[in-house]
Write a protein that holds these residues in place. Structure first.
Motif, PDB file in Angstrom:
ATOM      1  N   GLN A  34       0.473 -15.964 -23.664  1.00 60.36           N
ATOM      2  CA  GLN A  34      -0.881 -16.387 -24.022  1.00 60.36           C
ATOM      3  C   GLN A  34      -1.348 -15.531 -25.194  1.00 60.36           C
ATOM      4  O   GLN A  34      -1.324 -14.314 -25.112  1.00 60.36           O
ATOM      5  CB  GLN A  34      -1.843 -16.205 -22.839  1.00 60.36           C
ATOM      6  CG  GLN A  34      -1.482 -17.077 -21.642  1.00 60.36           C
ATOM      7  CD  GLN A  34      -2.501 -16.985 -20.519  1.00 60.36           C
ATOM      8  OE1 GLN A  34      -3.638 -16.546 -20.713  1.00 60.36           O
ATOM      9  NE2 GLN A  34      -2.095 -17.369 -19.320  1.00 60.36           N
ATOM     10  N   LEU A  35      -1.762 -16.216 -26.243  1.00 58.21           N
ATOM     11  CA  LEU A  35      -2.265 -15.506 -27.414  1.00 58.21           C
ATOM     12  C   LEU A  35      -3.782 -15.664 -27.511  1.00 58.21           C
ATOM     13  O   LEU A  35      -4.293 -16.787 -27.456  1.00 58.21           O
ATOM     14  CB  LEU A  35      -1.617 -16.046 -28.697  1.00 58.21           C
ATOM     15  CG  LEU A  35      -2.138 -15.408 -29.994  1.00 58.21           C
ATOM     16  CD1 LEU A  35      -1.712 -13.948 -30.104  1.00 58.21           C
ATOM     17  CD2 LEU A  35      -1.682 -16.197 -31.222  1.00 58.21           C
ATOM     18  N   PHE A  36      -4.455 -14.534 -27.628  1.00 62.77           N
ATOM     19  CA  PHE A  36      -5.897 -14.536 -27.836  1.00 62.77           C
ATOM     20  C   PHE A  36      -6.193 -14.021 -29.242  1.00 62.77           C
ATOM     21  O   PHE A  36      -5.623 -13.011 -29.661  1.00 62.77           O
ATOM     22  CB  PHE A  36      -6.607 -13.624 -26.830  1.00 62.77           C
ATOM     23  CG  PHE A  36      -6.599 -14.148 -25.422  1.00 62.77           C
ATOM     24  CD1 PHE A  36      -5.457 -14.032 -24.633  1.00 62.77           C
ATOM     25  CD2 PHE A  36      -7.727 -14.760 -24.882  1.00 62.77           C
ATOM     26  CE1 PHE A  36      -5.449 -14.517 -23.332  1.00 62.77           C
ATOM     27  CE2 PHE A  36      -7.731 -15.242 -23.585  1.00 62.77           C
ATOM     28  CZ  PHE A  36      -6.588 -15.129 -22.807  1.00 62.77           C
ATOM     29  N   VAL A  37      -7.079 -14.718 -29.955  1.00 62.38           N
ATOM     30  CA  VAL A  37      -7.532 -14.238 -31.258  1.00 62.38           C
ATOM     31  C   VAL A  37      -9.054 -14.212 -31.217  1.00 62.38           C
ATOM     32  O   VAL A  37      -9.683 -15.198 -30.828  1.00 62.38           O
ATOM     33  CB  VAL A  37      -7.026 -15.145 -32.401  1.00 62.38           C
ATOM     34  CG1 VAL A  37      -7.608 -14.696 -33.738  1.00 62.38           C
ATOM     35  CG2 VAL A  37      -5.501 -15.123 -32.467  1.00 62.38           C
ATOM     36  N   HIS A  38      -9.608 -13.092 -31.600  1.00 62.57           N
ATOM     37  CA  HIS A  38     -11.063 -12.900 -31.537  1.00 62.57           C
ATOM     38  C   HIS A  38     -11.606 -13.255 -30.162  1.00 62.57           C
ATOM     39  O   HIS A  38     -12.632 -13.933 -30.036  1.00 62.57           O
ATOM     40  CB  HIS A  38     -11.771 -13.729 -32.614  1.00 62.57           C
ATOM     41  CG  HIS A  38     -11.294 -13.417 -34.001  1.00 62.57           C
ATOM     42  ND1 HIS A  38     -10.971 -14.373 -34.929  1.00 62.57           N
ATOM     43  CD2 HIS A  38     -11.058 -12.231 -34.611  1.00 62.57           C
ATOM     44  CE1 HIS A  38     -10.554 -13.796 -36.047  1.00 62.57           C
ATOM     45  NE2 HIS A  38     -10.609 -12.490 -35.877  1.00 62.57           N
ATOM     46  N   GLY A  39     -10.889 -12.822 -29.135  1.00 59.30           N
ATOM     47  CA  GLY A  39     -11.383 -12.995 -27.779  1.00 59.30           C
ATOM     48  C   GLY A  39     -11.223 -14.378 -27.194  1.00 59.30           C
ATOM     49  O   GLY A  39     -11.642 -14.640 -26.076  1.00 59.30           O
ATOM     50  N   LYS A  40     -10.613 -15.287 -27.966  1.00 57.48           N
ATOM     51  CA  LYS A  40     -10.482 -16.671 -27.486  1.00 57.48           C
ATOM     52  C   LYS A  40      -9.026 -17.060 -27.336  1.00 57.48           C
ATOM     53  O   LYS A  40      -8.193 -16.736 -28.188  1.00 57.48           O
ATOM     54  CB  LYS A  40     -11.140 -17.636 -28.491  1.00 57.48           C
ATOM     55  CG  LYS A  40     -12.380 -18.333 -27.945  1.00 57.48           C
ATOM     56  CD  LYS A  40     -12.916 -19.366 -28.911  1.00 57.48           C
ATOM     57  CE  LYS A  40     -12.485 -20.776 -28.505  1.00 57.48           C
ATOM     58  NZ  LYS A  40     -12.978 -21.817 -29.422  1.00 57.48           N
ATOM     59  N   LEU A  41      -8.722 -17.769 -26.260  1.00 53.94           N
ATOM     60  CA  LEU A  41      -7.354 -18.232 -26.047  1.00 53.94           C
ATOM     61  C   LEU A  41      -6.975 -19.259 -27.112  1.00 53.94           C
ATOM     62  O   LEU A  41      -7.666 -20.257 -27.309  1.00 53.94           O
ATOM     63  CB  LEU A  41      -7.221 -18.872 -24.657  1.00 53.94           C
ATOM     64  CG  LEU A  41      -5.845 -19.459 -24.323  1.00 53.94           C
ATOM     65  CD1 LEU A  41      -4.782 -18.374 -24.233  1.00 53.94           C
ATOM     66  CD2 LEU A  41      -5.904 -20.250 -23.023  1.00 53.94           C
ATOM     67  N   VAL A  42      -5.887 -18.982 -27.825  1.00 53.57           N
ATOM     68  CA  VAL A  42      -5.373 -19.913 -28.828  1.00 53.57           C
ATOM     69  C   VAL A  42      -4.356 -20.844 -28.192  1.00 53.57           C
ATOM     70  O   VAL A  42      -4.358 -22.052 -28.438  1.00 53.57           O
ATOM     71  CB  VAL A  42      -4.717 -19.147 -29.999  1.00 53.57           C
ATOM     72  CG1 VAL A  42      -4.064 -20.112 -30.968  1.00 53.57           C
ATOM     73  CG2 VAL A  42      -5.752 -18.285 -30.703  1.00 53.57           C
ATOM     74  N   GLY A  43      -3.480 -20.279 -27.372  1.00 53.15           N
ATOM     75  CA  GLY A  43      -2.506 -21.106 -26.698  1.00 53.15           C
ATOM     76  C   GLY A  43      -1.256 -20.338 -26.359  1.00 53.15           C
ATOM     77  O   GLY A  43      -1.213 -19.109 -26.478  1.00 53.15           O
ATOM     78  N   GLY A  44      -0.243 -21.099 -25.937  1.00 53.23           N
ATOM     79  CA  GLY A  44       1.052 -20.509 -25.631  1.00 53.23           C
ATOM     80  C   GLY A  44       2.027 -20.786 -26.763  1.00 53.23           C
ATOM     81  O   GLY A  44       1.625 -21.034 -27.893  1.00 53.23           O
TER      82      GLY A  44
END
Lengths: 86, 136
Positions: free
Chosen positions: B77-87
Motif C-alpha cells: 500500500q502506497l500513501f502519498v501526502h497521507g492518502k492511499l494511492v493504491g497497490g
C-alpha cells in the motif's frame, strides 16, 4: 491440478461474480500461474465512471471480501470505462 | 509481546501522516519478499524519490490494523501526502502514465521504461510461505 482443492475459484466463477456485481461489464479473467490463486482481471464498465482508480478497484475487491488474501491469494486489476481509462 | 493493537494503529497512522511518501510492503526495498512489493518499490526507485518503507511481515497485526485504516485488503500500500494511492497495479499504471511523478511532485525520468526496471512476474517471487493472512 486445481481440483485438488475444492475451494479454488475458477476464472469463469470470478468473471461471473464480477459481472453480477457490475452488470454489463466487459470482464476478462486470467489465471496467472494455473494454480487458481493468482488472478488478473481486466474490467471495462460504466460503473467506474467518475471514480478514482482506488474506488474502482475497491468496487471489485468488495465483490470478494476476505477471499482476497485468502483463497484468492492475489487479484491483479486493470479497470477502465468504455470511454477509456481515467 | 506487550504492544497493543491500539499502539500499532497509532504508529501506522503517524507513519502515514508524517511521511510524504510512505510504502507498506512485504520485506524491504532492498530485500522485497513479494513480487508485488518489489514492483511497487521499483517504481518509486525509478523516480528517484525519497520514501519511507515499512515491512509489514514481522507482526500479522500490522497488516490487520493497516487494512482497517485504509480499507484496502492487499499489500503493498502506497500513501502519498497521507492518502492511499493504491497497490502494485495502480502504482505501476500511474508510474507508466507519469501520474505518479506528478502526484509526488518529481520529474518523470526521461529514460522511463514502460515497466519499472526490475520486472519479474509477481507470481514467481511470491512464495506462499512468506505471506501472512488476515483470516488467521
Amino acid at each position: 491440478m486445481a481440483n485438488l482443492f475444492k475451494t479454488v475459484p475458477t476464472t469463469d466463477e470470478l468473471k461471473h461474480r464480477i459481472q453480477q456485481a457490475l452488470p454489463g461489464a466487459d470482464v476478462q479473467v486470467e489465471d496467472l500461474n494455473g494454480g487458481g490463486d493468482h488472478f488478473r482481471a481486466e474490467i471495462v464498465s460504466d460503473h467506474f465512471q467518475g471514480l478514482s482508480r482506488i474506488e474502482q478497484h475497491k468496487l471489485v475487491y468488495d465483490v470478494f471480501g476476505n477471499e482476497i488474501g485468502g483463497a484468492i491469494h492475489a487479484l491483479s486489476l486493470k479497470t477502465s470505462t468504455p470511454g477509456g481509462t481515467q | 509481546m506487550s504492544t497493543t493493537n491500539e499502539e500499532i494503529r497509532k504508529f501506522l497512522e503517524s507513519a502515514i501522516s508524517e511521511n510524504e511518501v510512505m510504502l507498506f510492503m512485504k520485506g524491504t526495498p532492498d530485500q522485497p519478499r513479494c513480487g508485488f512489493s518489489m514492483r511497487t518499490s521499483a517504481a518509486l526507485n525509478s523516480l528517484g524519490v525519497r520514501y519511507a518503507a515499512m515491512d509489514i511481515l514481522p507482526d500479522p497485526r500490522i497488516r490487520e490494523e493497516l487494512s482497517a485504516i485504509s480499507d484496502w485488503p492487499t499489500i503493498p500500500q502506497l500513501f502519498v501526502h497521507g492518502k492511499l494511492v493504491g497497490g502494485c497495479d495502480i502504482v505501476t499504471e500511474m508510474y507508466e502514465t507519469g501520474e505518479l511523478a506528478d502526484l509526488i511532485g518529481v520529474e518523470q525520468p526521461d529514460d522511463a521504461e514502460p515497466e519499472p526496471p526490475s520486472v519479474e512476474p509477481p507470481i514467481q517471487s511470491a512464495p506462499l510461505g512468506l505471506e501472512n493472512r488476515l483470516s488467521d
